[in-house]
Design an enzyme around this catalytic site. Structure first.
Site, mmCIF file in Angstrom:
data_model
loop_
_atom_site.group_PDB
_atom_site.id
_atom_site.type_symbol
_atom_site.label_atom_id
_atom_site.label_comp_id
_atom_site.label_asym_id
_atom_site.label_seq_id
_atom_site.Cartn_x
_atom_site.Cartn_y
_atom_site.Cartn_z
ATOM 1 N N GLU A 146 -11.283 -17.088 -1.883
ATOM 2 C CA GLU A 146 -12.393 -18.056 -1.753
ATOM 3 C C GLU A 146 -13.171 -18.088 -3.062
ATOM 4 O OE1 GLU A 146 -14.970 -17.939 1.899
ATOM 5 O OE2 GLU A 146 -16.440 -18.799 0.518
ATOM 6 N N HIS B 37 -14.629 -23.971 5.045
ATOM 7 C CA HIS B 37 -15.729 -23.366 4.283
ATOM 8 C C HIS B 37 -17.055 -23.857 4.850
ATOM 9 C CE1 HIS B 37 -18.436 -22.526 0.921
ATOM 10 N NE2 HIS B 37 -17.572 -21.581 0.611
ATOM 11 N N ASP C 190 -15.611 -14.789 -3.124
ATOM 12 C CA ASP C 190 -16.586 -15.889 -3.137
ATOM 13 C C ASP C 190 -17.290 -16.005 -4.497
ATOM 14 O OD1 ASP C 190 -17.836 -18.156 -2.179
ATOM 15 O OD2 ASP C 190 -19.321 -17.078 -0.981
HETATM 16 MN MN MN Z 1 -17.685 -19.854 -0.725
#
Ligand code: MN
Length: 318
Positions: free
Chosen positions: A8, A161, A279
């Protein structure tokens, strides 16, 4: 350091800043400028951070909401295509370090299906990342059946997401600190996945696969309750809801460097369905990497979550 694939990891391409800025209005402009610089970089900044975290490959996705915030469908279709071409160009420069997720114009089911197919077959992307609802339409909408049919046929994992809800939740009024990533997005994104489960999307498309970040957006914690309440309310599905969550949903560790939810997710879904994600650049890749290296796990489970499961589920180079 254990070798990792991160699932991600975000980027921004020229012309998409205005879509993205709608989700970061409250952030300090100085921090925002730093994040924007990291999102736009595919060189030293990003690679150094990956090296520091032991990430050998990052699967890159556009920072949301992208064209899903676009009200003109033709513009959404055109801009999604250009974002994917841009990403393919960057991946091509470092195919040993980067892979890509497709960005899709969900306003038009057939155009989204066609673009997914183009991305999977021609650009060699690994699936798609969809930034929640599109102008209030969720992925269980029956008009999206052609999209699910194609995603299933392609074997493409669709990663949902978080995004802002259509209307800010009144339950959080007066508590700005609970909005977005603190809690609001968890409820929004978990609800989105549950709409697919309870809406029977996986009965219609049994091989469709979904991915969720943040250790499954609390779903692994609640399996028993979903089954118990589905029975009480007479929900008509071929299987109990937990079975779809276990069989059709994959989860990543994005933004969750914490032992307890990992233990719960392993117990609920099995470790084969859990994969590492950092992330970047919204979280520190190094912190996530260090956590993955040191969290209490048997060695084989650690290497599966960090690397092997992503290779298997996303057909990435080993
Ligand atoms: Mn994200």
């Amino acid at each position: 350091m254990v070798k990792k694939i991160a699932l991600e990891e975000h980027f921004l391409c020229p012309g998409f800043e205005d879509y993205w800025k709608t989700t970061v209005g409250d952030v300090d402009p100085k921090i925002l400028a730093q994040v924007a610089a990291r999102l736009s970089d595919f060189g030293d900044l990003r690679l150094k951070s990956m090296d520091g975290a032991g990430i050998s490959r990052a699967v890159l996705s556009l920072a949301g909401p992208g064209v899903q915030a676009e009200h003109d469908t033709a513009t959404a279709v055109r801009n999604a295509r250009s974002a994917n071409d841009f990403l393919a160009g960057e991946v091509q420069k470092r195919p040993d370090r980067y892979s890509g997720f497709a960005h899709l114009p969900m306003q038009d089911a057939r155009a989204a299906a066609d673009e997914l197919e183009r991305c999977m077959t021609q650009l060699k992307f690994s699936g798609a990342m969809i930034n929640g609802h599109t102008n209030g339409h969720y992925l269980d909408d029956p008009v999206l059946s052609p999209f699910w049919e194609r995603a299933e046929a392609l074997g493409a994992v669709i990663y949902i997401h978080p995004t802002d809800p259509v209307v800010p939740s009144p339950a959080l009024d007066g508590h700005k600190g609970l909005r977005r990533a603190t809690w609001e997005w968890t409820f929004e994104t978990g609800s989105h996945a549950l709409r697919l489960v309870f809406g029977g999307v996986f009965d219609r498309f049994p091989k469709a696969r979904l991915a969720l970040g943040h250790m499954g957006e609390t779903l692994p914690f609640l399996l028993w309750r979903f089954d118990s309440r589905a029975k009480l309310y007479g929900i008509k599905l071929a299987k109990p809801p937990s079975e779809y969550i276990k069989q059709n949903i994959l989860v990543t560790t994005s933004g969750m460097c914490s032992q307890e939810p990992l233990d719960c997710t392993i117990a609920a879904l099995g470790h084969e369905r859990i994969m590492f994600a950092a992330d970047y650049p919204f979280e520190q890749a190094e912190e996530a990497g260090h956590w993955m290296d040191s969290v209490k796990l048997p060695d084989n489970v650690r290497t599966d979550i960090a690397f092997n499961n992503a290779v298997k589920h996303f057909r990435l180079p080993g």
